[in-house]
Design a protein around this motif. Structure first.
Motif: not given
Length: 124
Positions: A122, A124, A98
């Protein structure tokens, strides 16, 4: 011993006398020896697996130089250590987590120290 055998009228009497003399203790000793042998072999196997057996060359087994590995949760303590161990072995890394800033720091550290490629994702 010959008097003992001579006193037996038939084979069944001989076996029952032997069973009475050797019966319980003989079988308990035999069982104990079998248990000891099993435990002894298990200990030898443990020593072989964890202390003597040569380690596996995972780079050779799973690809070769330039093989890419994806590591999810790369900024967690486990992920960081996995990344360092695999980079040390010669794998290129795709680091997924994240926090982009921590990923960038880890990526630059690994590329500088281990001379492998590291990509940052990146997610999530």
């Amino acid at each position: 011993w010959s008097e003992f055998i001579g006193g037996c009228k038939d084979l069944w009497t001989f076996i029952s006398i032997l069973h009475g003399e050797l019966g319980f203790s003989f079988w308990m000793i035999l069982l104990g020896m079998m248990c000891f042998a099993f435990v002894f072999l298990e200990v030898l196997d443990f020593i072989w697996v964890y202390f003597i057996r040569p380690s596996t060359n995972i780079l050779k087994r799973y690809g070769g130089k330039g093989t890419w590995v994806a590591i999810t949760g790369a900024t967690s303590p486990f992920g960081v250590e996995y990344a360092k161990v695999l980079a040390e072995k010669g794998f290129n890394l795709i680091l997924i987590a994240k926090n982009t800033s921590e990923l960038s720091n880890l990526s630059s550290e690994i590329m500088g120290k281990y001379q492998v490629q590291a990509e940052v994702v990146q997610f999530d």
